[in-house]
Design a protein around this motif. Structure first.
Motif, PDB file in Angstrom:
ATOM      1  N   LEU A   1      -9.780 -47.111  61.191  1.00  0.00           N
ATOM      2  CA  LEU A   1      -8.655 -46.326  60.782  1.00  0.00           C
ATOM      3  C   LEU A   1      -7.874 -46.370  62.070  1.00  0.00           C
ATOM      4  CD1 LEU A   1      -6.768 -45.037  58.489  1.00  0.00           C
ATOM      5  CD2 LEU A   1      -7.592 -42.997  59.297  1.00  0.00           C
ATOM      6  N   GLU A   2      -8.302 -45.999  63.112  1.00  0.00           N
ATOM      7  CA  GLU A   2      -7.600 -46.045  64.396  1.00  0.00           C
ATOM      8  C   GLU A   2      -6.917 -47.174  64.747  1.00  0.00           C
ATOM      9  OE1 GLU A   2      -8.360 -45.234  69.274  1.00  0.00           O
ATOM     10  OE2 GLU A   2     -10.037 -45.594  67.746  1.00  0.00           O
ATOM     11  N   LYS A   3      -7.666 -48.431  64.321  1.00  0.00           N
ATOM     12  CA  LYS A   3      -7.190 -49.911  64.844  1.00  0.00           C
ATOM     13  C   LYS A   3      -6.574 -50.449  63.727  1.00  0.00           C
ATOM     14  CE  LYS A   3      -9.640 -49.794  68.653  1.00  0.00           C
ATOM     15  NZ  LYS A   3      -8.607 -49.195  69.724  1.00  0.00           N
ATOM     16  N   ASN A   4      -6.295 -49.624  62.575  1.00  0.00           N
ATOM     17  CA  ASN A   4      -5.540 -50.114  61.530  1.00  0.00           C
ATOM     18  C   ASN A   4      -6.361 -51.327  60.724  1.00  0.00           C
ATOM     19  OD1 ASN A   4      -3.160 -48.794  61.044  1.00  0.00           O
ATOM     20  ND2 ASN A   4      -2.155 -49.819  62.709  1.00  0.00           N
ATOM     21  N   ILE A   5      -7.531 -51.213  60.867  1.00  0.00           N
ATOM     22  CA  ILE A   5      -8.401 -52.116  60.161  1.00  0.00           C
ATOM     23  C   ILE A   5      -8.527 -51.603  58.614  1.00  0.00           C
ATOM     24  CG2 ILE A   5     -10.563 -53.159  59.865  1.00  0.00           C
ATOM     25  CD1 ILE A   5     -10.659 -52.984  62.834  1.00  0.00           C
ATOM     26  N   THR A   6      -8.686 -50.454  58.585  1.00  0.00           N
ATOM     27  CA  THR A   6      -8.670 -49.733  57.269  1.00  0.00           C
ATOM     28  C   THR A   6      -7.324 -48.964  56.837  1.00  0.00           C
ATOM     29  OG1 THR A   6     -11.083 -49.260  57.684  1.00  0.00           O
ATOM     30  CG2 THR A   6     -10.169 -47.768  55.992  1.00  0.00           C
ATOM     31  N   LYS A   7      -6.966 -48.956  56.065  1.00  0.00           N
ATOM     32  CA  LYS A   7      -5.788 -48.091  55.652  1.00  0.00           C
ATOM     33  C   LYS A   7      -6.274 -46.930  54.597  1.00  0.00           C
ATOM     34  CE  LYS A   7      -2.593 -51.174  56.767  1.00  0.00           C
ATOM     35  NZ  LYS A   7      -3.443 -51.553  58.082  1.00  0.00           N
ATOM     36  N   LEU A   8      -5.373 -45.849  54.754  1.00  0.00           N
ATOM     37  CA  LEU A   8      -5.925 -44.716  53.635  1.00  0.00           C
ATOM     38  C   LEU A   8      -5.413 -45.266  52.395  1.00  0.00           C
ATOM     39  CD1 LEU A   8      -4.884 -41.189  55.205  1.00  0.00           C
ATOM     40  CD2 LEU A   8      -6.908 -42.669  55.316  1.00  0.00           C
ATOM     41  N   PRO A   9      -5.901 -44.733  51.284  1.00  0.00           N
ATOM     42  CA  PRO A   9      -5.648 -45.003  49.904  1.00  0.00           C
ATOM     43  C   PRO A   9      -3.977 -44.402  49.672  1.00  0.00           C
ATOM     44  CG  PRO A   9      -7.157 -43.422  49.901  1.00  0.00           C
ATOM     45  CD  PRO A   9      -7.172 -43.939  51.211  1.00  0.00           C
ATOM     46  N   GLU A  10      -3.467 -44.992  48.719  1.00  0.00           N
ATOM     47  CA  GLU A  10      -2.126 -44.308  48.381  1.00  0.00           C
ATOM     48  C   GLU A  10      -2.241 -42.604  48.038  1.00  0.00           C
ATOM     49  OE1 GLU A  10       0.736 -46.289  46.019  1.00  0.00           O
ATOM     50  OE2 GLU A  10       0.581 -48.119  47.398  1.00  0.00           O
ATOM     51  N   LYS A  11      -3.044 -42.554  47.263  1.00  0.00           N
ATOM     52  CA  LYS A  11      -3.513 -41.197  46.530  1.00  0.00           C
ATOM     53  C   LYS A  11      -4.621 -41.058  46.385  1.00  0.00           C
ATOM     54  CE  LYS A  11      -2.769 -43.534  41.984  1.00  0.00           C
ATOM     55  NZ  LYS A  11      -1.788 -43.710  40.913  1.00  0.00           N
ATOM     56  N   LEU A  12      -4.972 -39.732  46.389  1.00  0.00           N
ATOM     57  CA  LEU A  12      -6.252 -38.950  46.366  1.00  0.00           C
ATOM     58  C   LEU A  12      -6.582 -38.479  45.043  1.00  0.00           C
ATOM     59  CD1 LEU A  12      -7.326 -37.092  49.653  1.00  0.00           C
ATOM     60  CD2 LEU A  12      -7.968 -39.395  48.869  1.00  0.00           C
ATOM     61  N   THR A  13      -7.806 -38.236  44.309  1.00  0.00           N
ATOM     62  CA  THR A  13      -8.016 -37.726  43.463  1.00  0.00           C
ATOM     63  C   THR A  13      -8.691 -36.416  43.759  1.00  0.00           C
ATOM     64  OG1 THR A  13      -7.830 -39.472  41.803  1.00  0.00           O
ATOM     65  CG2 THR A  13      -8.864 -37.511  41.083  1.00  0.00           C
ATOM     66  N   VAL A  14      -8.325 -35.107  43.496  1.00  0.00           N
ATOM     67  CA  VAL A  14      -9.119 -33.821  43.840  1.00  0.00           C
ATOM     68  C   VAL A  14      -9.263 -33.046  42.582  1.00  0.00           C
ATOM     69  CG1 VAL A  14      -8.067 -34.253  46.168  1.00  0.00           C
ATOM     70  CG2 VAL A  14      -6.957 -32.703  44.329  1.00  0.00           C
ATOM     71  N   TYR A  15     -10.244 -32.412  42.647  1.00  0.00           N
ATOM     72  CA  TYR A  15     -10.755 -31.336  41.706  1.00  0.00           C
ATOM     73  C   TYR A  15     -10.104 -30.012  42.361  1.00  0.00           C
ATOM     74  CZ  TYR A  15     -12.460 -35.142  39.050  1.00  0.00           C
ATOM     75  OH  TYR A  15     -12.809 -36.527  38.112  1.00  0.00           O
ATOM     76  N   LEU A  16      -9.199 -29.524  41.890  1.00  0.00           N
ATOM     77  CA  LEU A  16      -8.551 -28.337  42.310  1.00  0.00           C
ATOM     78  C   LEU A  16      -9.316 -27.011  41.935  1.00  0.00           C
ATOM     79  CD1 LEU A  16      -6.439 -26.959  44.284  1.00  0.00           C
ATOM     80  CD2 LEU A  16      -4.837 -26.804  42.258  1.00  0.00           C
ATOM     81  N   HIS A  17      -9.941 -26.045  42.506  1.00  0.00           N
ATOM     82  CA  HIS A  17     -10.838 -24.946  42.270  1.00  0.00           C
ATOM     83  C   HIS A  17      -9.714 -24.018  41.532  1.00  0.00           C
ATOM     84  CE1 HIS A  17     -13.978 -21.724  42.458  1.00  0.00           C
ATOM     85  NE2 HIS A  17     -12.786 -21.132  42.891  1.00  0.00           N
ATOM     86  N   LYS A  18     -10.241 -23.594  40.152  1.00  0.00           N
ATOM     87  CA  LYS A  18      -9.450 -22.692  39.568  1.00  0.00           C
ATOM     88  C   LYS A  18      -9.887 -21.400  39.376  1.00  0.00           C
ATOM     89  CE  LYS A  18      -5.887 -24.133  37.648  1.00  0.00           C
ATOM     90  NZ  LYS A  18      -4.503 -24.138  38.343  1.00  0.00           N
ATOM     91  N   GLY A  19     -11.116 -21.218  39.773  1.00  0.00           N
ATOM     92  CA  GLY A  19     -11.968 -20.012  39.478  1.00  0.00           C
ATOM     93  C   GLY A  19     -13.449 -20.176  38.973  1.00  0.00           C
ATOM     94  N   SER A  20     -14.174 -19.245  38.907  1.00  0.00           N
ATOM     95  CA  SER A  20     -15.535 -19.337  38.489  1.00  0.00           C
ATOM     96  C   SER A  20     -15.747 -18.590  37.246  1.00  0.00           C
ATOM     97  CB  SER A  20     -16.387 -18.835  39.649  1.00  0.00           C
ATOM     98  OG  SER A  20     -16.250 -19.774  40.708  1.00  0.00           O
ATOM     99  N   ILE A  21     -16.721 -18.847  36.482  1.00  0.00           N
ATOM    100  CA  ILE A  21     -17.284 -17.723  35.241  1.00  0.00           C
ATOM    101  C   ILE A  21     -18.401 -17.792  35.292  1.00  0.00           C
ATOM    102  CG2 ILE A  21     -15.261 -18.506  33.650  1.00  0.00           C
ATOM    103  CD1 ILE A  21     -16.934 -20.604  32.237  1.00  0.00           C
ATOM    104  N   ASP A  22     -18.890 -16.202  34.968  1.00  0.00           N
ATOM    105  CA  ASP A  22     -20.169 -15.936  34.901  1.00  0.00           C
ATOM    106  C   ASP A  22     -20.820 -16.100  33.597  1.00  0.00           C
ATOM    107  OD1 ASP A  22     -22.377 -14.377  35.885  1.00  0.00           O
ATOM    108  OD2 ASP A  22     -21.336 -12.459  35.482  1.00  0.00           O
ATOM    109  N   TYR A  23     -22.236 -15.906  33.774  1.00  0.00           N
ATOM    110  CA  TYR A  23     -23.008 -16.058  32.102  1.00  0.00           C
ATOM    111  C   TYR A  23     -22.436 -14.890  31.483  1.00  0.00           C
ATOM    112  CZ  TYR A  23     -26.344 -19.281  34.943  1.00  0.00           C
ATOM    113  OH  TYR A  23     -26.786 -20.367  35.386  1.00  0.00           O
ATOM    114  N   PRO A  24     -22.785 -14.968  30.086  1.00  0.00           N
ATOM    115  CA  PRO A  24     -22.517 -13.781  29.229  1.00  0.00           C
ATOM    116  C   PRO A  24     -23.769 -12.877  29.691  1.00  0.00           C
ATOM    117  CG  PRO A  24     -22.958 -15.810  28.069  1.00  0.00           C
ATOM    118  CD  PRO A  24     -23.207 -16.090  29.435  1.00  0.00           C
ATOM    119  N   ARG A  25     -23.443 -11.357  29.920  1.00  0.00           N
ATOM    120  CA  ARG A  25     -24.280 -10.409  30.250  1.00  0.00           C
ATOM    121  C   ARG A  25     -24.258  -9.276  29.499  1.00  0.00           C
ATOM    122  NH1 ARG A  25     -26.323 -11.660  35.787  1.00  0.00           N
ATOM    123  NH2 ARG A  25     -25.026 -13.199  36.740  1.00  0.00           N
ATOM    124  N   GLU A  26     -25.460  -8.678  29.387  1.00  0.00           N
ATOM    125  CA  GLU A  26     -25.678  -7.261  28.667  1.00  0.00           C
ATOM    126  C   GLU A  26     -25.085  -6.353  29.620  1.00  0.00           C
ATOM    127  OE1 GLU A  26     -27.247  -6.872  25.951  1.00  0.00           O
ATOM    128  OE2 GLU A  26     -28.916  -8.694  26.093  1.00  0.00           O
TER     129      GLU A  26
END
Ligand SMILES: [Zn+2]
Length: 306
Positions: free
Chosen positions: A199-224
């Motif tokens: 990348l430093e030598k311009n042999i590799t380019k970054l891709p135009e766009k990235l696909t990310v999975y944005l964390h939205k939260g977590s869910i628990d098991y159903p519990r007593e």
């Protein structure tokens, strides 16, 4: 991305951390193997190695007093006497940006019991992290899990460095050596120096766009009411990390055979499904939303210049 000319980067010292969780033993082996060969400075890149939580590794436990990978809110830590708080301070004093052996990048290696494959986890939207994550996504096609704005989970190790990513590989059981998992870590580690140089030598380019999975939260098991789990992850959901689900798709199957479904409006991708160490955090799975992020030249400039 089409930068005009070669760039000269500042010296990079990359800290490779394994054993941040003491029961994740494959990264420790991989780093020991890698470090036997990659112990020199080349292309202005030097690797440093450390075991995050040596005492927990010795005992085969995730942690001694508290999760080390939630202990890097150094200003907020109130449990000064506990092992992981002391360890977090030690690691930053040794290898932090202003430490005795200053490193400007941290790569923290983890495994998961969930069927995640190989993925990159990044915390927040720092340009340097995006640059490194983009390089790896481009090279290996790895999914990127972007963790941000979760007040329940803070103090991650890599956030204490100016640039840092987690490499997370699964599924593998805790305290179980799997040579294929070790091989996957070695492939990624072995490519880092060349990818950055290219990348430093311009042999590799970054891709135009990235696909990310944005964390939205977590869910628990159903519990007593008493806290006992009363439903398991649904057979149609278990081991299907990253797969997108919609309203009405099954999440859990309770002890009476009743299905509990996803009720959200937006399509979402469950990850860390059934991760063994998250039961104590009341997390059965996390939910992430696919997002496209366009690369900018600032990612590269920021990565190389500062
Ligand atoms: Zn871990």
């Amino acid at each position: 991305m089409n930068p005009q000319s070669d760039r000269k980067m500042t010296m990079k010292r990359i800290l490779i951390v394994s054993g941040t969780h003491g029961n994740e033993i494959n990264p420790v082996w991989a780093v020991e193997q890698f470090g036997k060969i990659h112990n020199y400075i080349d292309n202005d890149i030097e690797f440093k190695y450390t075991i995050g939580n040596p005492l927990a590794c010795e005992k085969g436990l995730r942690y001694i007093d508290q999760d080390l990978n939630r202990s890097f809110d150094l200003n907020k830590n109130s449990n000064f006497g506990n092992y992981e708080t002391k360890r977090a301070n030690f690691l930053v004093n040794q290898f932090g940006d202003n430490g005795n052996y200053p490193c400007n990048i941290a790569i923290d290696l983890h495994t998961t019991t969930a069927n995640m494959g190989t993925s990159i986890v990044m915390y927040g939207r720092r340009s340097k992290d995006f640059c490194l994550a983009a390089l790896l996504q481009n090279k290996f096609g790895l999914p990127i899990y972007l963790h941000e704005n979760d007040m329940q989970q803070t103090g991650f190790l890599v956030e204490a460095w100016p640039c840092g990513l987690v490499i997370e590989i699964g599924p593998v059981a805790q305290n179980f050596y799997d040579p294929m998992i070790i091989k996957r870590f070695l492939i990624i580690l072995s490519s880092l120096r060349a990818e950055i140089r290219n990348l430093e030598k311009n042999i590799t380019k970054l891709p135009e766009k990235l696909t990310v999975y944005l964390h939205k939260g977590s869910i628990d098991y159903p519990r007593e009411k008493n806290g006992n789990i009363k439903g398991l992850i649904h057979p149609e959901r278990i081991n299907r990390d990253w797969q997108t689900i919609k309203r009405g798709d099954p999440l859990f199957l309770d002890i009476n055979g009743k299905t509990i479904s996803y009720e959200g409006e937006e399509k979402i991708s469950p990850v860390f499904i059934g991760e063994a160490s998250y039961k104590e955090k009341n997390i059965a799975m996390s939910l992430a939303k696919k997002e496209i992020i366009f690369s900018t030249i600032e990612w590269i400039e920021d990565f190389f210049v500062t």
